[in-house]
Design a protein around this motif. Structure first.
Motif, PDB file in Angstrom:
ATOM      1  N   GLU A  32      -7.695 -11.080  31.033  1.00 22.52           N
ATOM      2  CA  GLU A  32      -7.835 -12.136  30.083  1.00 22.52           C
ATOM      3  C   GLU A  32      -6.877 -11.858  29.179  1.00 22.52           C
ATOM      4  O   GLU A  32      -5.924 -12.593  28.906  1.00 22.52           O
ATOM      5  CB  GLU A  32      -8.796 -13.106  29.283  1.00 22.52           C
ATOM      6  CG  GLU A  32      -9.880 -13.519  30.671  1.00 22.52           C
ATOM      7  CD  GLU A  32     -11.650 -13.622  29.643  1.00 22.52           C
ATOM      8  OE1 GLU A  32     -11.511 -12.861  28.821  1.00 22.52           O
ATOM      9  OE2 GLU A  32     -12.300 -14.767  30.775  1.00 22.52           O
ATOM     10  N   ILE A  33      -7.173 -10.418  28.954  1.00 22.78           N
ATOM     11  CA  ILE A  33      -6.310  -9.617  27.942  1.00 22.78           C
ATOM     12  C   ILE A  33      -4.730  -9.523  28.433  1.00 22.78           C
ATOM     13  O   ILE A  33      -3.708  -9.587  27.652  1.00 22.78           O
ATOM     14  CB  ILE A  33      -7.169  -8.163  27.633  1.00 22.78           C
ATOM     15  CG1 ILE A  33      -7.950  -8.301  26.333  1.00 22.78           C
ATOM     16  CG2 ILE A  33      -5.816  -7.214  27.124  1.00 22.78           C
ATOM     17  CD1 ILE A  33      -8.524  -6.553  26.814  1.00 22.78           C
ATOM     18  N   THR A  34      -4.385  -9.171  29.860  1.00 20.26           N
ATOM     19  CA  THR A  34      -3.962  -9.129  29.735  1.00 20.26           C
ATOM     20  C   THR A  34      -2.688 -10.047  30.064  1.00 20.26           C
ATOM     21  O   THR A  34      -1.318 -10.573  30.390  1.00 20.26           O
ATOM     22  CB  THR A  34      -3.460  -8.762  32.263  1.00 20.26           C
ATOM     23  OG1 THR A  34      -3.904  -7.230  31.709  1.00 20.26           O
ATOM     24  CG2 THR A  34      -1.741  -8.023  32.573  1.00 20.26           C
ATOM     25  N   CYS A  35      -3.320 -11.580  30.845  1.00 21.93           N
ATOM     26  CA  CYS A  35      -2.259 -13.115  30.432  1.00 21.93           C
ATOM     27  C   CYS A  35      -1.913 -13.261  29.519  1.00 21.93           C
ATOM     28  O   CYS A  35      -0.887 -13.779  28.762  1.00 21.93           O
ATOM     29  CB  CYS A  35      -3.441 -14.001  31.384  1.00 21.93           C
ATOM     30  SG  CYS A  35      -3.612 -13.674  32.793  1.00 21.93           S
ATOM     31  N   ALA A  39      -7.269   1.043  36.106  1.00 27.60           N
ATOM     32  CA  ALA A  39      -7.108   0.882  35.417  1.00 27.60           C
ATOM     33  C   ALA A  39      -8.266   0.664  34.073  1.00 27.60           C
ATOM     34  O   ALA A  39      -8.398   1.563  32.992  1.00 27.60           O
ATOM     35  CB  ALA A  39      -5.709  -0.834  34.278  1.00 27.60           C
ATOM     36  N   GLY A  40      -8.965  -0.307  33.831  1.00 27.49           N
ATOM     37  CA  GLY A  40     -10.137  -0.221  33.871  1.00 27.49           C
ATOM     38  C   GLY A  40     -10.878   0.914  33.888  1.00 27.49           C
ATOM     39  O   GLY A  40     -12.170   1.592  32.660  1.00 27.49           O
ATOM     40  N   ALA A  41     -10.907   1.316  34.939  1.00 28.85           N
ATOM     41  CA  ALA A  41     -11.209   2.885  35.178  1.00 28.85           C
ATOM     42  C   ALA A  41     -10.654   3.918  34.384  1.00 28.85           C
ATOM     43  O   ALA A  41     -11.575   5.112  33.647  1.00 28.85           O
ATOM     44  CB  ALA A  41     -11.615   3.409  36.532  1.00 28.85           C
ATOM     45  N   HIS A  42      -9.966   4.170  34.327  1.00 32.79           N
ATOM     46  CA  HIS A  42      -9.000   5.096  33.248  1.00 32.79           C
ATOM     47  C   HIS A  42      -9.380   4.590  31.982  1.00 32.79           C
ATOM     48  O   HIS A  42      -9.378   5.907  30.597  1.00 32.79           O
ATOM     49  CB  HIS A  42      -7.109   5.026  33.562  1.00 32.79           C
ATOM     50  CG  HIS A  42      -6.879   6.078  32.845  1.00 32.79           C
ATOM     51  ND1 HIS A  42      -6.185   5.653  31.728  1.00 32.79           N
ATOM     52  CD2 HIS A  42      -6.711   7.415  33.055  1.00 32.79           C
ATOM     53  CE1 HIS A  42      -5.603   7.209  31.638  1.00 32.79           C
ATOM     54  NE2 HIS A  42      -5.845   7.973  32.160  1.00 32.79           N
ATOM     55  N   ALA A  57      -2.898  -2.980  27.871  1.00 27.89           N
ATOM     56  CA  ALA A  57      -1.742  -2.998  28.262  1.00 27.89           C
ATOM     57  C   ALA A  57      -0.371  -1.852  28.731  1.00 27.89           C
ATOM     58  O   ALA A  57      -0.455  -2.124  30.114  1.00 27.89           O
ATOM     59  CB  ALA A  57      -0.492  -3.509  26.581  1.00 27.89           C
ATOM     60  N   LEU A  58      -1.071  -1.052  28.138  1.00 30.18           N
ATOM     61  CA  LEU A  58      -0.244   0.275  29.095  1.00 30.18           C
ATOM     62  C   LEU A  58      -0.860   0.279  30.790  1.00 30.18           C
ATOM     63  O   LEU A  58       0.156   1.420  30.790  1.00 30.18           O
ATOM     64  CB  LEU A  58      -0.560   1.097  27.725  1.00 30.18           C
ATOM     65  CG  LEU A  58       0.106   1.599  26.743  1.00 30.18           C
ATOM     66  CD1 LEU A  58      -0.587   2.213  25.359  1.00 30.18           C
ATOM     67  CD2 LEU A  58       2.004   1.079  26.567  1.00 30.18           C
ATOM     68  N   GLU A  59      -1.859   0.684  30.230  1.00 30.82           N
ATOM     69  CA  GLU A  59      -2.753   0.768  31.472  1.00 30.82           C
ATOM     70  C   GLU A  59      -2.480   0.049  32.518  1.00 30.82           C
ATOM     71  O   GLU A  59      -1.897   0.568  33.902  1.00 30.82           O
ATOM     72  CB  GLU A  59      -4.243   1.144  30.788  1.00 30.82           C
ATOM     73  CG  GLU A  59      -4.938   2.080  30.794  1.00 30.82           C
ATOM     74  CD  GLU A  59      -4.527   3.385  31.195  1.00 30.82           C
ATOM     75  OE1 GLU A  59      -4.272   3.410  32.597  1.00 30.82           O
ATOM     76  OE2 GLU A  59      -4.459   3.979  30.456  1.00 30.82           O
ATOM     77  N   VAL A  60      -2.721  -1.385  32.652  1.00 36.08           N
ATOM     78  CA  VAL A  60      -2.161  -2.594  33.297  1.00 36.08           C
ATOM     79  C   VAL A  60      -0.680  -2.295  33.558  1.00 36.08           C
ATOM     80  O   VAL A  60      -0.415  -2.619  35.076  1.00 36.08           O
ATOM     81  CB  VAL A  60      -2.809  -3.871  33.156  1.00 36.08           C
ATOM     82  CG1 VAL A  60      -3.776  -3.448  33.037  1.00 36.08           C
ATOM     83  CG2 VAL A  60      -1.817  -4.661  31.784  1.00 36.08           C
ATOM     84  N   ALA A  61       0.085  -1.415  33.157  1.00 32.75           N
ATOM     85  CA  ALA A  61       1.667  -1.849  33.449  1.00 32.75           C
ATOM     86  C   ALA A  61       2.216  -0.947  34.652  1.00 32.75           C
ATOM     87  O   ALA A  61       3.246  -1.514  34.940  1.00 32.75           O
ATOM     88  CB  ALA A  61       2.317  -1.788  31.977  1.00 32.75           C
TER      89      ALA A  61
END
Length: 351
Positions: free
Chosen positions: A168-171, A149-152, A138-142
């Motif tokens: 899926e996690i974000t939704c 975000a996945g690479a980080h 959540a912190l990354e995709v925001a």
């Protein structure tokens, strides 16, 4: 005289962790590592140390599984009694340290789903992803797109999540945003009287979101199909089809007690002014909504409808916070109550 027999010692639940730590220390003491660079040492300790932490978590879960006490009868929320119990039921858990397995007792009954009270004791999520891992996502995709975000996350935690898993996690997290902003305390009663009464603050903002082709509106999708694919161009961003971006609008309505402040409180010039400054008002009874499907006008209407429920007689000062977007200003201006129903001092717009 025969010696007393000592009681057998309980097995160490962290034997695997100690073994991995000893292997790590032995590897660091080997001659090959004596000539390694600082970069090589740091990379090895980071990767091996993360594996030690993962094993530590696994050992703790195994120890708790071995100590789980069997309950005679378990009744679920479906009112079905499950008298049978079976040990050794495992479930996968993806964490920020790696993947582990949680073993617990399953309580069973014919024709009913298994129940695992051990999951409730550990407060495990229904999904395979642990809460700390979901929080990290959540912190990354925001802040960044999904792939970045996945690479980080892979660089910082060593865990690799695909784009579909991140989506899926974000939704799933986004569905709980309204619940997060709900307040346990009820909204204060409307204030009546002088200028020092409690304020009713309305705030809205919107941002554009690029939509994937399958989620474009029908008119935009038809226009794109009629125009055909666009040729490559160095100015592709300025030549994209209109309608690709959809506005995501968020609004908040809350109460606040006015706090008189001076210029030194807002922009302190010295250390003494910073130490003595008065902080601004605090939001209370906050209600927040966001939508990508409803238009900005519909969200502004919903914002004013909620404000009307809080102050139906318009006895309080309403403060509307908005940026300089002309469309938002037009939507708010159309919702301004008539002068006959609201006093001249009770309506203020701040940009």
């Amino acid at each position: 005289m025969a010696p007393y027999t000592s009681a057998p010692q309980a097995p160490d639940p962290f034997t695997a962790t100690r073994t991995r730590m000893e292997e790590m220390l032995a590897h660091l003491s080997a001659p090959a590592m004596a000539s390694a660079t600082a970069e090589g040492l740091e990379d090895y300790i980071t990767a091996a140390g993360r594996e030690v932490l993962r094993q530590m978590l696994q050992d703790q879960l195994d120890a708790r599984a071995a100590a789980e006490v069997r309950v005679e009868v378990v009744t679920g929320s479906d009112a079905v009694v499950r008298p049978r119990a079976e040990r050794g039921h495992r479930r996968l858990l993806a964490t920020t340290l790696g993947r582990v397995e949680a073993t617990r007792i399953a309580y069973r009954a014919p024709g009913a789903a298994n129940l695992h009270p051990g999951d409730a004791a550990l407060a495990l999520p229904r999904q395979v992803y642990s809460y700390p891992l979901q929080r990290a996502v959540a912190l990354e995709v925001a802040e960044t797109p999904l792939r970045r975000a996945g690479a980080h996350l892979e660089r910082t935690t060593g865990q690799r999540l695909g784009t579909r898993q991140l989506m899926e996690i974000t939704c799933r997290i986004a569905a709980h945003i309204p619940t997060f902003y709900e307040q346990d305390t009820p909204a204060p009663t409307p204030a009546v009287g002088s200028e020092g009464d409690r304020l009713l603050v309305l705030s809205c903002d919107a941002t554009g979101v690029n939509m994937i082709p399958s989620d474009l509106r029908e008119a935009v999708r038809t226009a794109r199909a009629a125009d055909g694919p666009q040729p490559p161009s160095a100015q592709l961003s300025s030549r994209e089809h209109t309608g690709r971006r959809r506005m995501a609008t968020v609004f908040a309505v809350y109460d606040a007690d006015p706090v008189p402040r001076t210029g030194a409180d807002v922009l302190p010039a010295t250390a003494a002014e910073r130490a003595a400054r008065t902080h601004g008002p605090h939001a209370r009874g906050r209600h927040m909504e966001g939508s990508l499907q409803r238009s900005t006008a519909a969200m502004v209407t919903a914002m004013f409808d909620h404000a009307e429920q809080r102050d139906p007689d318009h006895r309080r000062r309403w403060i509307v916070l908005v940026d300089g977007a002309n469309h938002q200003l037009d939507c708010i201006a159309r919702k301004q109550p008539p002068a006959a129903s609201m006093s001249t001092r009770s309506w203020t717009s701040c940009m």
